[in-house]
Design an enzyme around this catalytic site. Structure first.
Site, short mmCIF file in Angstrom:
data_model
loop_
_atom_site.label_atom_id
_atom_site.label_comp_id
_atom_site.label_asym_id
_atom_site.label_seq_id
_atom_site.Cartn_x
_atom_site.Cartn_y
_atom_site.Cartn_z
N TYR A 1 -11.28 -9.40 1.12
CA TYR A 1 -10.58 -9.50 2.42
C TYR A 1 -11.61 -9.82 3.50
CZ TYR A 1 -7.19 -8.18 6.10
OH TYR A 1 -6.33 -8.19 7.17
N HIS B 1 0.84 -1.20 0.00
CA HIS B 1 0.00 0.00 0.00
C HIS B 1 0.87 1.24 0.00
CE1 HIS B 1 -3.14 -2.74 1.70
NE2 HIS B 1 -2.17 -3.14 2.50
N ASN C 1 -1.77 -0.70 10.51
CA ASN C 1 -2.25 -1.03 11.86
C ASN C 1 -1.31 -1.88 12.70
OD1 ASN C 1 -4.90 0.18 11.95
ND2 ASN C 1 -5.45 -1.28 10.36
N ASP D 1 2.96 -6.71 2.22
CA ASP D 1 1.97 -6.00 3.03
C ASP D 1 2.52 -4.67 3.57
OD1 ASP D 1 -0.60 -5.64 4.22
OD2 ASP D 1 0.19 -6.34 6.14
C1 0GY Z 1 -3.82 -5.25 4.86
C2 0GY Z 1 -4.45 -5.42 6.13
C3 0GY Z 1 -5.07 -4.48 6.87
C4 0GY Z 1 -5.42 -3.18 6.46
C5 0GY Z 1 -5.83 -2.81 5.23
O1 0GY Z 1 -6.81 -1.38 3.73
C6 0GY Z 1 -6.39 -1.51 4.87
O2 0GY Z 1 -6.45 -0.63 5.72
O3 0GY Z 1 -5.76 -3.65 4.23
C7 0GY Z 1 -5.43 -4.86 8.23
O4 0GY Z 1 -5.51 -3.96 9.09
O5 0GY Z 1 -5.62 -6.07 8.50
O6 0GY Z 1 -4.03 -6.02 3.94
O7 0GY Z 1 -3.07 -4.30 4.69
#
Ligand code: 0GY
Length: 298
Positions: free
Chosen positions: A153, A29, A250, A245
């Site tokens: 997800y 990300h 978080n 990742d």
């Molecule tokens: C991941 C997992 C998380 C967060 C997100 O989009 C997001 O905020 O995907 C998570 O907190 O488990 O895949 O990055």
């Protein structure tokens, strides 16, 4: 910016494992930069900037060639930060967007031109206010003509209830983090058996063999993750993807070292042939299909 979460190591280790040419980090990300790309008012966490430049420096440090950037929930349905990162990558990144069901066709075309190749449906209550299945199906039908896929997800306990929804998705599906199975139950634990049943139900479902840090509380070297996930990768060699990742949204405690995550790869994909599929062939088929089968080293 004050009080923003930093969930990544400033200086992760350089892995000993050498990734094959063309290796894709298929789950990562970017955050912001916030001054240009503010977070959604519905964001459930507010991270520090994790910029494209930082992501590309990490890519090079880890010995990878390309990234698939997944729109993070903190940016809601405004995909500008993800598009910005893809644009700065000079063709070395593609992405997954988060969109509303009533997005205009022209906007979908803009996303496609910007390197988006799928949408994400997020069912994690701690990340999103709502996960409207009917709207997700509408979106899935709309992206079919673009040749995109759906990234889903969810947590393992949701899988049984999600089966009718997943069955109704008319495009290929990619399961984030294998649907968060309890890896401590081993390769034949109930969550991984349920995932195998799902994979057996359709040939166009892939999974990401990702996130030992989220799934294996024992911490590095994440032995439970390795022994639970390696058989899955071996049994579904054409259906697996891998990603760092980064920047580990978080993960405020036990932030993983990205170099160590990469060094796990031989333990989850035991042969060179398997790693070629996991890291190069499978992600290329989904994200750079126009280059599928063309040997190149970028
Ligand atoms: C991941 C997992 C998380 C967060 C997100 O989009 C997001 O905020 O995907 C998570 O907190 O488990 O895949 O990055």
């Amino acid at each position: 910016m004050k009080d923003r979460i930093v969930s990544w190591l400033a200086s992760p280790g350089v892995p000993e494992f050498v990734a094959p040419p063309g290796a894709v980090d298929a789950h990562c990300h970017v955050f912001g930069p916030e001054a240009r790309f503010p977070f959604s008012t519905r964001a459930k966490y507010l991270p520090a900037d994790a910029t494209p430049e930082m992501l590309f420096a990490l890519r090079d440090r880890l010995g990878f060639s390309r990234n698939v950037i997944v729109q993070a929930s903190c940016h809601g349905t405004d995909n500008a930060a993800t598009l910005n990162a893809i644009a700065l990558s000079h063709g070395k990144a593609r992405g997954i967007a988060v969109v509303d069901a009533d997005i205009a066709d022209t906007e979908l075309e803009v996303l496609h031109a910007g390197g988006i190749r799928g949408v994400r449906f997020n069912f994690l209550k701690r990340l999103v206010d709502a996960a409207p299945k009917d709207q997700f199906i509408t979106i899935a039908k709309r992206i079919e003509a673009l040749g995109w896929h759906a990234v889903v997800y969810f947590e393992a306990e949701l899988l049984a209830g999600l089966r009718p929804f997943l069955d109704a998705i008319p495009v290929p599906i990619v399961i984030d983090h294998m649907g968060r199975p309890d890896v401590t139950a081993g390769p034949d634990g109930p969550d991984l058996i349920a995932l195998r049943r799902l994979l057996d139900s359709r040939e166009d479902i892939c999974f990401k063999a990702t996130c030992p840090d989220r799934l294996d509380g024992a911490g590095p070297p994440w032995d439970a993750f390795a022994s639970a996930v390696a058989p899955l990768v071996a049994d579904y060699p054409d259906r697996c993807l891998w990603g760092s990742d980064w920047p580990h949204p978080n993960m405020q405690h036990a932030i993983p070292d990205d170099g160590q995550l990469v060094d796990m790869l031989p333990r989850i994909a035991a042969s060179e042939a398997l790693r070629q599929k996991l890291l190069v062939d499978n992600p290329r088929r989904l994200y750079w299909p126009e280059q599928d089968g063309i040997g190149d080293s970028t």
